[in-house]
Design a protein around this motif. Structure first.
Motif, PDB file in Angstrom:
ATOM      1  N   GLY A   1       6.673   8.915   0.820  1.00 41.73           N
ATOM      2  CA  GLY A   1       5.494   8.423   1.530  1.00 41.73           C
ATOM      3  C   GLY A   1       5.870   6.535   0.769  1.00 41.73           C
ATOM      4  O   GLY A   1       5.416   6.079   0.129  1.00 41.73           O
ATOM      5  N   CYS A   2       7.289   6.690   1.101  1.00 45.31           N
ATOM      6  CA  CYS A   2       7.557   5.210   0.848  1.00 45.31           C
ATOM      7  C   CYS A   2       8.662   4.519   1.357  1.00 45.31           C
ATOM      8  O   CYS A   2       9.315   5.080   2.120  1.00 45.31           O
ATOM      9  CB  CYS A   2       7.968   4.717  -0.722  1.00 45.31           C
ATOM     10  SG  CYS A   2       9.695   4.810  -0.828  1.00 45.31           S
ATOM     11  N   PRO A   3       8.677   2.796   1.846  1.00 43.94           N
ATOM     12  CA  PRO A   3       8.975   2.419   2.453  1.00 43.94           C
ATOM     13  C   PRO A   3      10.599   2.422   2.448  1.00 43.94           C
ATOM     14  O   PRO A   3      11.335   2.079   1.298  1.00 43.94           O
ATOM     15  CB  PRO A   3       8.654   1.121   2.672  1.00 43.94           C
ATOM     16  CG  PRO A   3       8.226   0.889   1.474  1.00 43.94           C
ATOM     17  CD  PRO A   3       7.454   1.594   1.062  1.00 43.94           C
ATOM     18  N   VAL A   4      11.125   2.497   3.881  1.00 46.61           N
ATOM     19  CA  VAL A   4      13.198   2.223   3.521  1.00 46.61           C
ATOM     20  C   VAL A   4      12.971   1.415   4.165  1.00 46.61           C
ATOM     21  O   VAL A   4      13.183   0.378   5.401  1.00 46.61           O
ATOM     22  CB  VAL A   4      13.930   3.470   3.787  1.00 46.61           C
ATOM     23  CG1 VAL A   4      15.010   3.504   4.150  1.00 46.61           C
ATOM     24  CG2 VAL A   4      12.870   5.025   3.495  1.00 46.61           C
ATOM     25  N   LEU A   5      14.546   0.286   3.729  1.00 45.88           N
ATOM     26  CA  LEU A   5      14.828  -1.209   3.978  1.00 45.88           C
ATOM     27  C   LEU A   5      16.375  -1.062   3.960  1.00 45.88           C
ATOM     28  O   LEU A   5      16.900  -0.807   2.950  1.00 45.88           O
ATOM     29  CB  LEU A   5      14.562  -2.206   3.203  1.00 45.88           C
ATOM     30  CG  LEU A   5      15.033  -3.281   3.597  1.00 45.88           C
ATOM     31  CD1 LEU A   5      14.453  -4.026   5.080  1.00 45.88           C
ATOM     32  CD2 LEU A   5      14.636  -4.148   2.348  1.00 45.88           C
ATOM     33  N   LEU A   6      16.476  -1.061   5.451  1.00 47.73           N
ATOM     34  CA  LEU A   6      18.346  -1.024   6.026  1.00 47.73           C
ATOM     35  C   LEU A   6      18.750  -2.272   6.179  1.00 47.73           C
ATOM     36  O   LEU A   6      18.104  -3.089   6.686  1.00 47.73           O
ATOM     37  CB  LEU A   6      18.686   0.061   7.095  1.00 47.73           C
ATOM     38  CG  LEU A   6      18.483   1.635   6.582  1.00 47.73           C
ATOM     39  CD1 LEU A   6      18.266   3.052   8.169  1.00 47.73           C
ATOM     40  CD2 LEU A   6      18.767   2.322   5.339  1.00 47.73           C
TER      41      LEU A   6
ATOM     42  N   ASN B   1       6.924   7.257  -9.600  1.00 47.25           N
ATOM     43  CA  ASN B   1       6.709   5.992  -8.687  1.00 47.25           C
ATOM     44  C   ASN B   1       7.345   4.743  -7.852  1.00 47.25           C
ATOM     45  O   ASN B   1       7.336   3.682  -8.071  1.00 47.25           O
ATOM     46  CB  ASN B   1       5.891   5.423  -9.909  1.00 47.25           C
ATOM     47  CG  ASN B   1       5.015   4.990  -8.990  1.00 47.25           C
ATOM     48  OD1 ASN B   1       3.792   5.470  -8.397  1.00 47.25           O
ATOM     49  ND2 ASN B   1       3.498   4.178  -9.906  1.00 47.25           N
ATOM     50  N   LEU B   2       8.281   5.974  -7.168  1.00 50.32           N
ATOM     51  CA  LEU B   2       8.907   5.275  -6.328  1.00 50.32           C
ATOM     52  C   LEU B   2       8.455   4.533  -5.300  1.00 50.32           C
ATOM     53  O   LEU B   2       7.963   5.049  -4.035  1.00 50.32           O
ATOM     54  CB  LEU B   2      10.333   5.843  -5.933  1.00 50.32           C
ATOM     55  CG  LEU B   2      11.808   5.359  -5.364  1.00 50.32           C
ATOM     56  CD1 LEU B   2      11.969   4.427  -6.242  1.00 50.32           C
ATOM     57  CD2 LEU B   2      12.786   6.398  -4.642  1.00 50.32           C
ATOM     58  N   GLY B   3       8.737   2.856  -5.215  1.00 48.34           N
ATOM     59  CA  GLY B   3       7.525   2.103  -4.221  1.00 48.34           C
ATOM     60  C   GLY B   3       8.707   1.588  -2.950  1.00 48.34           C
ATOM     61  O   GLY B   3       8.462   1.316  -1.847  1.00 48.34           O
ATOM     62  N   LEU B   4      10.192   1.595  -3.168  1.00 47.88           N
ATOM     63  CA  LEU B   4      10.850   1.355  -2.042  1.00 47.88           C
ATOM     64  C   LEU B   4      12.300   1.673  -1.981  1.00 47.88           C
ATOM     65  O   LEU B   4      12.774   1.764  -3.569  1.00 47.88           O
ATOM     66  CB  LEU B   4      10.843  -0.724  -2.207  1.00 47.88           C
ATOM     67  CG  LEU B   4      12.009  -1.849  -1.299  1.00 47.88           C
ATOM     68  CD1 LEU B   4      11.218  -1.250   0.132  1.00 47.88           C
ATOM     69  CD2 LEU B   4      11.581  -3.127  -2.052  1.00 47.88           C
ATOM     70  N   ILE B   5      12.725   1.965  -0.981  1.00 48.81           N
ATOM     71  CA  ILE B   5      14.484   2.211  -1.486  1.00 48.81           C
ATOM     72  C   ILE B   5      14.900   1.047  -0.165  1.00 48.81           C
ATOM     73  O   ILE B   5      14.558   1.067   0.774  1.00 48.81           O
ATOM     74  CB  ILE B   5      14.975   3.791  -0.699  1.00 48.81           C
ATOM     75  CG1 ILE B   5      13.252   4.792  -1.526  1.00 48.81           C
ATOM     76  CG2 ILE B   5      15.897   4.227  -0.782  1.00 48.81           C
ATOM     77  CD1 ILE B   5      13.909   5.846  -0.693  1.00 48.81           C
TER      78      ILE B   5
ATOM     79  N   GLU C   1       0.672  -1.642   0.344  1.00 51.23           N
ATOM     80  CA  GLU C   1      -0.221  -0.754   0.260  1.00 51.23           C
ATOM     81  C   GLU C   1       0.712   1.448   0.050  1.00 51.23           C
ATOM     82  O   GLU C   1       0.731   2.217  -0.274  1.00 51.23           O
ATOM     83  CB  GLU C   1      -0.390  -0.376   1.007  1.00 51.23           C
ATOM     84  CG  GLU C   1      -2.312  -1.307   1.441  1.00 51.23           C
ATOM     85  CD  GLU C   1      -2.299  -1.213   2.568  1.00 51.23           C
ATOM     86  OE1 GLU C   1      -2.723  -0.380   3.197  1.00 51.23           O
ATOM     87  OE2 GLU C   1      -3.007  -2.393   2.386  1.00 51.23           O
ATOM     88  N   GLY C   2       1.926   1.223  -0.192  1.00 50.63           N
ATOM     89  CA  GLY C   2       2.620   1.920  -0.031  1.00 50.63           C
ATOM     90  C   GLY C   2       2.975   3.499   1.788  1.00 50.63           C
ATOM     91  O   GLY C   2       2.104   2.284   2.479  1.00 50.63           O
ATOM     92  N   GLY C   3       3.280   4.005   1.783  1.00 55.78           N
ATOM     93  CA  GLY C   3       3.178   4.392   3.001  1.00 55.78           C
ATOM     94  C   GLY C   3       4.431   4.496   3.807  1.00 55.78           C
ATOM     95  O   GLY C   3       5.414   3.754   3.559  1.00 55.78           O
ATOM     96  N   PHE C   4       5.643   5.200   4.527  1.00 56.93           N
ATOM     97  CA  PHE C   4       6.548   5.642   5.380  1.00 56.93           C
ATOM     98  C   PHE C   4       6.501   4.184   6.377  1.00 56.93           C
ATOM     99  O   PHE C   4       5.988   3.610   6.937  1.00 56.93           O
ATOM    100  CB  PHE C   4       7.129   6.608   5.415  1.00 56.93           C
ATOM    101  CG  PHE C   4       7.927   7.089   5.823  1.00 56.93           C
ATOM    102  CD1 PHE C   4       9.639   6.942   5.506  1.00 56.93           C
ATOM    103  CD2 PHE C   4       8.574   7.641   7.204  1.00 56.93           C
ATOM    104  CE1 PHE C   4      10.948   6.676   6.324  1.00 56.93           C
ATOM    105  CE2 PHE C   4       9.338   7.919   8.116  1.00 56.93           C
ATOM    106  CZ  PHE C   4      10.774   7.020   7.104  1.00 56.93           C
TER     107      PHE C   4
END
Ligand code: ADP
Ligand code: ZN
Length: 751
Positions: free
Chosen positions: A356-361, A320-324, A221-224
Motif C-alpha cells: 500500500g505505497c506509491p510507486v513512481l516510474l 515503513n516504506l513510503g515510496l518506491i 497518506e500512503g496507499g497504492f
C-alpha cells in the motif's frame, strides 16, 4: 502466536527447487522464534541455514527433526516481503527456496572460510556470550569463524554473532576476497538526530510542481498508486524523485530507489548523499556477502531513510516504506536473465500494491508496456515536456549511409570514407566541436576491433568452440574473444583452414573507432568506455570523472555512455551505426533502438550551449529514426503500438518462453519436439481468452552457448495464467534428466 500453534515450523532452505520442510520447535526456542527469522536445522548429515516462513500445530509426518538454533533477534524478512516472495513463486513458476536465495544476501554458512573481524569503537554489547565472543575477537583482531565455532561449541554462537554483526561490532569477511572496496559510507557513525536533510535550493518548474501535486495524497497518506513520470532528458526528473522522498520522510516513511546500474550513476549517488547526508544505504553488485549483510542490517534497523540499488534492491528490507522509485524504468537491466528471471520494475509495482505505497516510474523513453498502462488509466501519467531553464533539445539529423545517397561520386570514394566510419558530415562536426573546445560523444553498440576474423582465401571464420558465435578481435589485448562465454584465444597469423597469411578482420567495434579517431584527429584526447576498459575496479568511475572534468575531448563507447551522465560541455553526439540494435531478431528491437538513440542524444546540450546529434544509418526512413529526429516519443509509441497490436505482441498479449538445454543436440531437439506436441495437443482445448499460440519448437538463434545446445518454444496468449499452467506441467516432466527446461515469464532476450 505462542503455544500449541507453533509446534512445527515451516523452514525454507535457500537453494534451487526446495519447498518448505517441517521441523519441530524445541520449547526452549519457542518464545524467540518468529516468521521471517533464520534458523539452523539438520539436513541429512549437514547443518544448514533456513528461513521460517510459517508455523503449524500439527503435521502428518511421522519423524520430524528439531530446529537446532535461532540465528536472528528479529525477522530479516517482514510479512510484506514474504508475501512478495510467495507471489513470485507463483508468477515466475519458481520455488520458495530459489526465490529466497535470490532475495537474501548469501547466507552465513557453517563450515566456510570466513573470518570474523573486530571493529573499533564503543558498542552496546548484549549478554555474557556476546561479551565473551567480542573479547575473543578483540584479542586476536581477526579469527576464523571455524575456530570461533570450536571455541564456543554447544552455545548459541550464531545468534550472538549475528547480533554483533548487526550492531557493527564485528564483521564477517570471506577469506578469499582480498580487494575490498565499494564500502563508501560504511563505518560512518549514525546520529539519530541527523534526520534533518539539506533542503533543495532550486525553485521547481511549474511542471515539476504539478507532478508532485498529483502524487501529494499518496505521498502524505500512503496507499497504492503507480505514477509514470514521463520527462524528456534533462527535465529534472531526479529533482522530482528527491522531493517526493523528502515528503514521505516528513511522515517518517522511507524510500527505495532503483537505478539500472549503480556504477554508471555516480552523479545520482552524489546528489542523494548531498541531499540526505548519512541517510543513504547503497546496495550494489560489487559488495561482498559480508558487506551486503552489513547494509541489510542497517536497512532493517531503519538507520537509513533512502536505499538506492540496482535490480535486486527491489527486495531490500526497508521498514515503513513510503515510496518506491524506479529510475529509467524502460532499462533492460531490470530484467534478470539467469536463475530467477524476474523483472524488478514489475516487482516494484507488486511490492507497492502489497504494501500500500506509491510507486513512481520515471523515464524519457518509457517502455511500451508502461506507457500503454498509463494510456489505459492503470498508471497516472505525469509529464515534464521541457528541459529545465528552457534549455533547447538537441538538433538531431540522420546521415544516409546507403551508396546512392552519399555525398561521394564513386565507389572508391565511398569505400575510402567507409573505411573511416565517419561520414564527412560527422567528421566536420567533430572538427568544429573540437575547435570550440567542446566535448563529443561517439556511440557504437559493439565492442572490440573487428567482429570476426575470416580467411579471404578459403572463407574460414574463427568461431568459439563452446558457442555458435564467431570470435571478436580485440587488438590491445591481442586476443580473440567470445562475447558470450568469455572464451579467449590468441591471434595467430595463419588461417587454421588453409595455413596462409590471409586472415582479415571483418566488421568493427569501439576499439576500431577509437583508433580511427586518433588517426583523423592526431593529438586529440580520446577516451573509450566499454566493458573492456571498465573491467578493473574503479576504472569506470575514473573515466566518468575525467569526462566530467573535461579531460577527455571525445569519448567513444557502447551503451554504457547512454546513461545518466549530466556533463554540461557535451554538445555533439555521433552515432556510428544506429542500425545495429534494429537488426536483432526481437520484437522489441525498434523500441530498444528508439530508447538508445534518445538516451544517447539526451547527453548533448545539457549546459548553456545547444546540442547536436548525428545519426548514421542505412535505414534513414525507419520510424525509430524519424521520430528520434523530432524527439517525438508519442509519435513513436503510436507506430510501435500498432505494430504490436497487429502481430499480437505485448502489451496486447503475454509471453512465456521455454528453453530446452542440454549437451546432446539430438536429445535436446527430441525433447523439445515432444514438449511441442504435448503443448499443441493441449492448445486445441483452449478457446477465447484461454487460447494459446505455440510458436516452435525451433533452434534458438544462438543454438549453442557455453557448450550447451538450445531449442526453444514461445507461448503466447491473452492472459499469463493459462500459459503458466502449461509451462508448469512441462516443468514436472523436465525436473530430472539431461535436458533442462528454463521457463522465462515476460521474456526479454530470446536469443
Ligand atoms: P533528468 O533526471 O530528467 O535527466 P535532472 O534531474 O538530472 O534531469 O536535471 C537536470 C539538471 O537540471 C540537473 O543539473 C539539476 O540539478 C537541474 N535542475 C533540476 N530541476 C531544476 C529546477 N527546478 N531549476 C533549476 N535547475 C534544475
Ligand atoms: Zn563462447
Amino acid at each position: 502466536m505462542h503455544g500449541v500453534g507453533r509446534k512445527f515450523a515451516h523452514v525454507v532452505i535457500p537453494s534451487p527447487v526446495k519447498d518448505p520442510l517441517i521441523y519441530s520447535v524445541p520449547s526452549a526456542l519457542e518464545a524467540r522464534l518468529a516468521t521471517g527469522m533464520r534458523v539452523l536445522v539438520p539436513l541429512g548429515k549437514r547443518k544448514v541455514t533456513g528461513v521460517v516462513v510459517g508455523f503449524s500445530a500439527q503435521t502428518s509426518l511421522e519423524k520430524v527433526r528439531e530446529i537446532l538454533d535461532v540465528l536472528d533477534d528479529r525477522p530479516i524478512l517482514d510479512s510484506s516481503l514474504l508475501k512478495l516472495c510467495d507471489w513470485i513463486t507463483k508468477y515466475y513458476a519458481s520455488s520458495l527456496g530459489e526465490v529466497l536465495s535470490t532475495v537474501l544476501p548469501p547466507l552465513l554458512r557453517l563450515n566456510s572460510q570466513r573470518v570474523v573481524v573486530c571493529r573499533k569503537g564503543f558498542f552496546k554489547l548484549g549478554g555474557r556470550l556476546e561479551r565473551e565472543i567480542y573479547a575473543e575477537v578483540e584479542k586476536r583482531g581477526r579469527i576464523l569463524l571455524k575456530t570461533l565455532s570450536r571455541l564456543f561449541s554447544g552455545r548459541a554462537l550464531y545468534r550472538a554473532l549475528n547480533r554483533l554483526v548487526s550492531i557493527g561490532a564485528v564483521e564477517i569477511e570471506e577469506k578469499l576476497k582480498k580487494n575490498r572496496q565499494g564500502r563508501t559510507e560504511q563505518g560512518l557513525a549514525v546520529d539519530p538526530e541527523m534526520s534533518l536533510n539539506k533542503p533543495s535550493m532550486l525553485t521547481l518548474t511549474p511542471e515539476q510542481e504539478a507532478a508532485l501535486q498529483s502524487m501529494e495524497k499518496r505521498l502524505e497518506e500512503g496507499g497504492f498508486g503507480t505514477y509514470l513520470l514521463f520527462g524528456v532528458t534533462g527535465s529534472g526528473k531526479t529533482e522530482v524523485y528527491m522531493r517526493a522522498m523528502e515528503r514521505v520522510w516528513k511522515r517518517q516513511r522511507r524510500s527505495l530507489i532503483l537505478v539500472p546500474e549503480i556504477s554508471l550513476t555516480p552523479q545520482l549517488l552524489d546528489r542523494l548523499w548531498e541531499r540526505f547526508p548519512n541517510q543513504v544505504g547503497v546496495l550494489h553488485s560489487a559488495l561482498t556477502p559480508a558487506e551486503r549483510w552489513t547494509q541489510w542490517w542497517r536497512i532493517i534497523r531503519g538507520e537509513v531513510m533512502v536505499v538506492v540499488g540496482a535490480r535486486s534492491a527491489v527486495f531490500s528490507p526497508v521498514p515503513n516504506l513510503g515510496l518506491i522509485v524506479v529510475d529509467e524504468e524502460h532499462d533492460p537491466s531490470y530484467k534478470q536473465e539467469e536463475g530467477l528471471r524476474y523483472h524488478a520494475r514489475d516487482l516494484a509495482v507488486v511490492r507497492g500494491k502489497i504494501l500500500g505505497c506509491p510507486v513512481l516510474l520515471g523515464s524519457a523513453t518509457p517502455s511500451v508496456e508502461s506507457f500503454h498502462n498509463a494510456r489505459q488509466g492503470r498508471y497516472t501519467l505525469l509529464e515534464l515536456t521541457e528541459r529545465v531553464e528552457k534549455r533547447s533539445m538537441p538538433k538531431v539529423e540522420t546521415v544516409d549511409l546507403r551508396l546512392g545517397a552519399r555525398e561521394q561520386k564513386n565507389t572508391a570514394d565511398h569505400q575510402s570514407s567507409m573505411a573511416s566510419f565517419f561520414s564527412p558530415r560527422l567528421r566536420e562536426a567533430l572538427q568544429e566541436n573540437r575547435a570550440r573546445g567542446q566535448q563529443s560523444l561517439i556511440f557504437l553498440n559493439r565492442r572490440g576491433f573487428a567482429s570476426f576474423l575470416q580467411c579471404c582465401l578459403c572463407g574460414f571464420v574463427l568461431r568459439c568452440p563452446n558457442c555458435s558465435i564467431s570470435l571478436t578481435l580485440h587488438l590491445k589485448v591481442r586476443g580473440l574473444f567470445c562475447h558470450h562465454c568469455g572464451f579467449r584465444n590468441l591471434v595467430g597469423d595463419l588461417c587454421p583452414g588453409c595455413s596462409q597469411r590471409t586472415l582479415t578482420g571483418i566488421g568493427f567495434g569501439t576499439e576500431k573507432i577509437e583508433e580511427e579517431l586518433l588517426r583523423l584527429f592526431p593529438g586529440a584526447r580520446v577516451g573509450r568506455m566499454d566493458r573492456d576498459t571498465t573491467s578493473k575496479r574503479g576504472s569506470q568511475e575514473r573515466l566518468i570523472r575525467q569526462w566530467e572534468r573535461g579531460e577527455i575531448e571525445i569519448l567513444v563507447g557502447t551503451q554504457m555512455i547512454t546513461k545518466g551522465h549530466d556533463v554540461a560541455g557535451v554538445t555533439l553526439v555521433g552515432i556510428i551505426l544506429a542500425d545495429l540494435s534494429l537488426n536483432l531478431p526481437d520484437f522489441r528491437a525498434a523500441e530498444r533502438t528508439y530508447q538508445l538513440l534518445s538516451q544517447v542524444a539526451g547527453r548533448a546540450g545539457r549546459g548553456k550551449e545547444p546540442g547536436r546529434v548525428i545519426i548514421q544509418t542505412y535505414l534513414p526512413d525507419h520510424y525509430s529514426f524519424q521520430f528520434a529526429v523530432d524527439h517525438d516519443y508519442e509519435g513513436f509509441f503510436a507506430s510501435e503500438v500498432e505494430f504490436r497490436r497487429a502481430l499480437n505482441y505485448p502489451p496486447f498479449s503475454r509471453l512465456v518462453h521455454l528453453r530446452f538445454e542440454g549437451i546432446n543436440l539430438q536429445e535436446v531437439e527430441q525433447k523439445a519436439k515432444i514438449a511441442g506436441l504435448k503443448l499443441k495437443r493441449r492448445q486445441e482445448d483452449g478457446e477465447g481468452a484461454a487460447r494459446i499460440e505455440v510458436l516452435g519448437p525451433a533452434p534458438a538463434p544462438i543454438e549453442k552457448l557455453r557448450s550447451r545446445y538450445r531449442w526453444h518454444i514461445l507461448l503466447k496468449g491473452k492472459k499469463s495464467s493459462p500459459l503458466l499452467e502449461l509451462a508448469k506441467e512441462l516443468q514436472v516432466l523436465f525436473s530430472r534428466g539431461s535436458v533442462r527446461l528454463h521457463i522465462d515469464v515476460d521474456p526479454y532476450h530470446m536469443l
